[in-house]
Design a protein around this motif. Structure first.
Motif, short mmCIF file in Angstrom:
data_model
loop_
_atom_site.label_atom_id
_atom_site.label_comp_id
_atom_site.label_asym_id
_atom_site.label_seq_id
_atom_site.Cartn_x
_atom_site.Cartn_y
_atom_site.Cartn_z
N ARG A 64 0.84 -1.19 0.00
CA ARG A 64 0.00 0.00 0.00
C ARG A 64 0.88 1.24 0.00
O ARG A 64 2.02 1.21 0.46
N GLU A 84 -3.43 3.30 0.19
CA GLU A 84 -4.10 2.93 -1.05
C GLU A 84 -3.25 1.94 -1.82
O GLU A 84 -2.04 1.83 -1.61
N TYR A 85 -3.90 1.21 -2.72
CA TYR A 85 -3.20 0.28 -3.60
C TYR A 85 -3.84 0.32 -4.97
O TYR A 85 -5.07 0.27 -5.09
N TYR A 94 -7.87 1.98 2.22
CA TYR A 94 -7.87 1.25 3.48
C TYR A 94 -8.06 2.20 4.66
O TYR A 94 -7.66 3.37 4.61
N CYS A 120 -6.17 7.92 2.11
CA CYS A 120 -4.73 7.91 1.86
C CYS A 120 -4.26 9.35 1.79
O CYS A 120 -5.07 10.28 1.77
#
Length: 585
Positions: A64, A84-85, A94, A120
């Protein structure tokens, strides 16, 4: 008076222009944010079902970016939140909370009812109040396709002793933003800069807000003097006197329709709190001109407080913007900034000191280690930066930077070459340093720097890292690998033009790769394999590959993707290592 009047008039004009732009951006972004609010509310309804605190051991967090990593003020723990991803097609957000236990080198997941929404690019700061508090402000939420953004302006506190989240609702705070910076200083949180982005417009900020941790009130500062231009992603460091230092950052501006120009800032400013520093008119901006060896221009660097009244800068990227593409040079170096001396200098790994030398010098040398570090800088010969380009077999050009330590490292070495080789191949069989990256998460605890994750790019592919490294900032001997990333867990989905094409790609990906690989291997056999010979089990490896094999394999795998065949990865790793260890400097 005339010049001053012109400056004041110009400054007021710029403020009016910025205010108009902010209204324009806010108006256009409101529609997007309304669409995303429903999605955020849906996620919050799922979080509302959590009714009890659950802490459980778990594997390390998945890869992430743009999460926060903070050191617990009282325990030997690191706290990771959000992030974030992006896998090439979809963006995941997340709001998970992870605890890294330093002594055990293990992770735990902490589920607490009513957490902040997923986000994020927020900011987090810890204070030791009441057993420790983690404060979080702002950040952004993105739609799954990454084309719409919601910028938060909420403030949360995690009470670490009781393991409870609390949202602090106080008027007069900053507007919604991400990429800003926040530090805790003298019983207050101080926030600077950041940006707000919609699908068509964006705005960067250079305003300053404080949040009083005793009475829970916001104040917008109006410092005297000329301050930094609007920017995000800068370095923000508090001083022991209660002042604030701003360095670097990134911003962009629209020069014509659909054409933006990015700026890497390399200037440094001091925000000085005169007197108690609680009144708006008692703050003043002034420009700093540090001495020493400054960091090369970059964005996406990471910042942390360091021992001996210093702060540090790690990694980052310098993007070369071409007409149709952007090529990035990524870094893994460390620079220190001495707050008292207003001086930059690059960090140098000294390497572990031989036992013989330790016995001869005795304990007195160890007690004077901190003083010697300053005497050794600058060294007779500074670090040498080598930039190499390696062309993979698929035509991808990989730019790699490596810092070769100077003479200061050579002074600490003794013994025969065989002993050095034995020590490096045994104790340093793992990667000796983090690979070049930007946007890494960093934290310092007990004088040890921890570097988690980050990212680098190869062409259009983004590699999100989830490894964990540490280095003792007092000794500066070597990097320690606490967690290696398994490249096979890294997925990347190429953009497809239609759903039918996506299905074809999903069903035939492996076969297509095998056919492509077999044709490549046939062409390699025709050309001969002496140029980059693959090393078979049991054969003696070339020195340059044997000494650094795991590092180069990981780097090559990261560039080529987890789907690449082992034989091809080994050959590229072989070429990359050979570039550094056999080419003349």
């Amino acid at each position: 008076m005339g010049k001053k009047g012109k400056r004041d008039k110009k400054g007021k004009g710029a403020e009016k222009t910025a205010a108009k732009l902010e209204k324009k951006v806010s108006r256009r972004a409101r529609k997007e944010e309304e669409d995303l609010e429903a999605l955020i509310a849906e996620f919050q309804s799922l979080d509302a079902k959590k009714t009890q605190v659950i802490e459980s051991s778990c594997p390390p967090p998945s890869p992430r970016l743009n999460c926060s990593l903070c050191a617990h003020p009282e325990r030997d723990e690191l706290i990771l939140f959000g992030g974030e991803y992006f896998n090439g097609q979809k963006t995941y957000l997340y709001n998970e909370l992870y605890i890294y236990h330093i002594r055990k080198n293990s992770w735990a997941k902490l589920e607490i009812p009513n957490p902040p929404p997923r986000r994020c690019a927020h900011q987090a700061a810890v204070v030791p109040t009441a057993g420790g508090q983690l404060w979080i402000f702002g950040g952004e939420f993105a739609s799954p396709n990454g084309e719409q953004f919601y910028h938060y302006k909420d403030l949360w506190v995690l009470h670490l002793a009781t393991k409870t989240w609390e949202q602090i609702k106080a008027p007069g705070g900053p507007s919604g933003r991400s990429g800003h910076r926040m530090v805790a200083c003298k019983r207050q949180l101080i926030i600077f800069g950041g940006f707000h982005e919609s699908a068509r417009d964006y705005i960067y900020y250079n305003d300053v807000y404080t949040f009083n941790l005793d009475c829970f009130t916001w104040s917008k500062l109006a410092p005297a003097g000329i301050g930094p231009a609007p920017r995000s992603g800068c370095q923000m460091t508090p001083t022991p006197e209660g002042n604030i230092i701003i360095y670097g950052g990134y911003s962009k501006q629209r020069i014509k329709k659909d054409v933006d120009k990015g700026t890497l800032h390399t200037d440094m400013f001091l925000l000085k709190a005169e007197g108690a520093g609680k009144e708006e008119d008692r703050w003043t901006w002034s420009r700093l001109s540090p001495s020493g060896v400054k960091p090369t221009p970059r964005s996406g660097f990471s910042v942390a407080a360091a021992p001996n009244n210093r702060c540090l800068l790690f990694g980052g990227v310098h993007d070369e913007e071409e007409e149709e593409s952007i090529e990035g040079d990524f870094f893994n170096d460390i620079y220190f900034y001495d707050l008292g001396k207003n001086r930059w200098f690059p960090a140098q790994l000294k390497g572990p000191k031989p036992e013989k030398r330790k016995r001869r010098r005795g304990r007195q040398a160890e007690a004077e280690a901190a003083g010697e570090e300053e005497l050794q800088l600058p060294p007779p010969r500074g670090p040498l930066e080598i930039v190499k380009e390696v062309v993979a077999e698929d035509g991808t050009v990989m730019t790699i930077k490596q810092l070769i330590p100077g003479a200061a490292e050579d002074k600490d070495r003794s013994g025969s070459e065989e002993e050095e080789e034995e020590e490096e191949s045994g104790a340093l069989g793992q990667p000796v340093e983090p690979c070049p990256r930007s946007n890494a998460m960093v934290a310092v605890k007990h004088g040890v720097l921890y570097v988690y994750g980050g990212m680098f790019e190869v062409g259009d592919r983004q590699v999100t890292l989830s490894d964990l490294h540490s280095i003792d900032l007092h000794r500066m001997e070597r990097w320690n690998v606490l967690l290696e990333m398994d490249p096979k867990t890294q997925e990347w989905l190429e953009e497809s033009e239609s759903d039918e094409e996506e299905d074809d790609d999903a069903e035939g990906a492996e076969g297509g790769e095998e056919e492509e690989e077999s044709s490549e291997e046939e062409s390699e056999d025709e050309e001969g394999e002496q140029q980059h010979p693959a090393v078979q089990p049991g054969e003696a490896q070339p020195q340059y590959l044997a000494r650094t094999e795991p590092y180069w394999l990981r780097l090559a795998r990261g560039h080529m993707g987890p789907e690449a065949k082992d034989k091809k990865v080994l050959k590229v790793a072989h070429a990359m290592a050979k570039t550094f260890y056999e080419d003349p400097l």
